[in-house]
Design a protein around this motif. Sequence first.
Motif, PDB file in Angstrom:
ATOM      1  N   ALA A  30       0.840  -1.214   0.000  1.00  0.00           N
ATOM      2  CA  ALA A  30       0.000   0.000   0.000  1.00  0.00           C
ATOM      3  C   ALA A  30       0.872   1.260   0.000  1.00  0.00           C
ATOM      4  CB  ALA A  30      -0.925  -0.003   1.211  1.00  0.00           C
ATOM      5  N   GLU A  31       1.945   1.239   0.768  1.00  0.00           N
ATOM      6  CA  GLU A  31       2.812   2.416   0.816  1.00  0.00           C
ATOM      7  C   GLU A  31       3.548   2.602  -0.506  1.00  0.00           C
ATOM      8  OE1 GLU A  31       5.912   4.724   3.685  1.00  0.00           O
ATOM      9  OE2 GLU A  31       4.807   3.012   4.426  1.00  0.00           O
ATOM     10  N   GLU A  32       3.992   1.508  -1.113  1.00  0.00           N
ATOM     11  CA  GLU A  32       4.648   1.600  -2.417  1.00  0.00           C
ATOM     12  C   GLU A  32       3.687   2.151  -3.468  1.00  0.00           C
ATOM     13  OE1 GLU A  32       6.295  -2.193  -3.426  1.00  0.00           O
ATOM     14  OE2 GLU A  32       7.685  -2.183  -1.734  1.00  0.00           O
ATOM     15  N   THR A  33       2.454   1.667  -3.450  1.00  0.00           N
ATOM     16  CA  THR A  33       1.448   2.157  -4.393  1.00  0.00           C
ATOM     17  C   THR A  33       1.184   3.638  -4.161  1.00  0.00           C
ATOM     18  OG1 THR A  33       0.434  -0.030  -4.509  1.00  0.00           O
ATOM     19  CG2 THR A  33      -0.905   1.839  -5.228  1.00  0.00           C
ATOM     20  N   GLY A  34       1.092   4.037  -2.906  1.00  0.00           N
ATOM     21  CA  GLY A  34       0.875   5.441  -2.578  1.00  0.00           C
ATOM     22  C   GLY A  34       1.992   6.335  -3.088  1.00  0.00           C
ATOM     23  N   GLU A  35       3.224   5.860  -2.943  1.00  0.00           N
ATOM     24  CA  GLU A  35       4.358   6.649  -3.442  1.00  0.00           C
ATOM     25  C   GLU A  35       4.331   6.742  -4.962  1.00  0.00           C
ATOM     26  OE1 GLU A  35       8.046   5.233  -1.879  1.00  0.00           O
ATOM     27  OE2 GLU A  35       7.553   5.815   0.163  1.00  0.00           O
ATOM     28  N   GLN A  36       3.957   5.649  -5.634  1.00  0.00           N
ATOM     29  CA  GLN A  36       3.860   5.685  -7.095  1.00  0.00           C
ATOM     30  C   GLN A  36       2.784   6.663  -7.540  1.00  0.00           C
ATOM     31  OE1 GLN A  36       3.217   1.594  -8.131  1.00  0.00           O
ATOM     32  NE2 GLN A  36       5.380   1.054  -7.972  1.00  0.00           N
ATOM     33  N   ILE A  37       1.668   6.683  -6.831  1.00  0.00           N
ATOM     34  CA  ILE A  37       0.585   7.619  -7.156  1.00  0.00           C
ATOM     35  C   ILE A  37       1.069   9.052  -6.956  1.00  0.00           C
ATOM     36  CG2 ILE A  37      -1.671   8.468  -6.387  1.00  0.00           C
ATOM     37  CD1 ILE A  37      -2.393   5.508  -5.833  1.00  0.00           C
ATOM     38  N   ASP A  38       1.761   9.308  -5.845  1.00  0.00           N
ATOM     39  CA  ASP A  38       2.290  10.652  -5.582  1.00  0.00           C
ATOM     40  C   ASP A  38       3.234  11.104  -6.694  1.00  0.00           C
ATOM     41  OD1 ASP A  38       0.893  10.786  -3.216  1.00  0.00           O
ATOM     42  OD2 ASP A  38       2.618  10.306  -1.938  1.00  0.00           O
ATOM     43  N   GLU A  39       4.132  10.212  -7.108  1.00  0.00           N
ATOM     44  CA  GLU A  39       5.076  10.565  -8.166  1.00  0.00           C
ATOM     45  C   GLU A  39       4.353  10.834  -9.478  1.00  0.00           C
ATOM     46  OE1 GLU A  39       7.968   7.424  -8.372  1.00  0.00           O
ATOM     47  OE2 GLU A  39       8.689   7.801  -6.333  1.00  0.00           O
ATOM     48  N   SER A  40       3.365  10.008  -9.799  1.00  0.00           N
ATOM     49  CA  SER A  40       2.613  10.209 -11.044  1.00  0.00           C
ATOM     50  C   SER A  40       1.864  11.534 -11.028  1.00  0.00           C
ATOM     51  CB  SER A  40       1.611   9.069 -11.250  1.00  0.00           C
ATOM     52  OG  SER A  40       2.273   7.848 -11.441  1.00  0.00           O
ATOM     53  N   MET A  41       1.241  11.842  -9.902  1.00  0.00           N
ATOM     54  CA  MET A  41       0.495  13.094  -9.793  1.00  0.00           C
ATOM     55  C   MET A  41       1.440  14.292  -9.923  1.00  0.00           C
ATOM     56  SD  MET A  41      -2.628  12.288  -9.601  1.00  0.00           S
ATOM     57  CE  MET A  41      -3.448  13.729  -9.019  1.00  0.00           C
ATOM     58  N   GLU A  42       2.616  14.191  -9.328  1.00  0.00           N
ATOM     59  CA  GLU A  42       3.574  15.299  -9.428  1.00  0.00           C
ATOM     60  C   GLU A  42       4.048  15.480 -10.870  1.00  0.00           C
ATOM     61  OE1 GLU A  42       7.872  16.591  -7.570  1.00  0.00           O
ATOM     62  OE2 GLU A  42       6.568  15.266  -6.404  1.00  0.00           O
ATOM     63  N   GLU A  43       4.316  14.370 -11.561  1.00  0.00           N
ATOM     64  CA  GLU A  43       4.739  14.452 -12.962  1.00  0.00           C
ATOM     65  C   GLU A  43       3.637  15.072 -13.822  1.00  0.00           C
ATOM     66  OE1 GLU A  43       5.859  10.527 -14.201  1.00  0.00           O
ATOM     67  OE2 GLU A  43       7.573  10.449 -12.848  1.00  0.00           O
TER      68      GLU A  43
END
Length: 72
Positions: A30-43
């Motif tokens: 869940a934390e890995e997925t959350g970080e991936q979502i954060d990175e995608s949103m920032e990009e």
Amino acid sequence: MNARNALIALMMALGLTLAGCSDNDNQGPAEETGEQIDESMEEKGDEIEEATDEMGDEIDKMGDEVDEENNY
């Protein structure tokens, strides 16, 4: 006995606090997925900002052209 129980409770609380603050690199899915979502949103946010900047530049150029045609 009350002092002993209080000391045991304090030691347990301290142990749980330190265990909860551990900084290990083992993240759950869940934390890995959350970080991936954060990175995608920032990009995507950066891409949107760049696109709006480019559109603003084009609008400015069009405005300048209109001003030139109207002899301002």
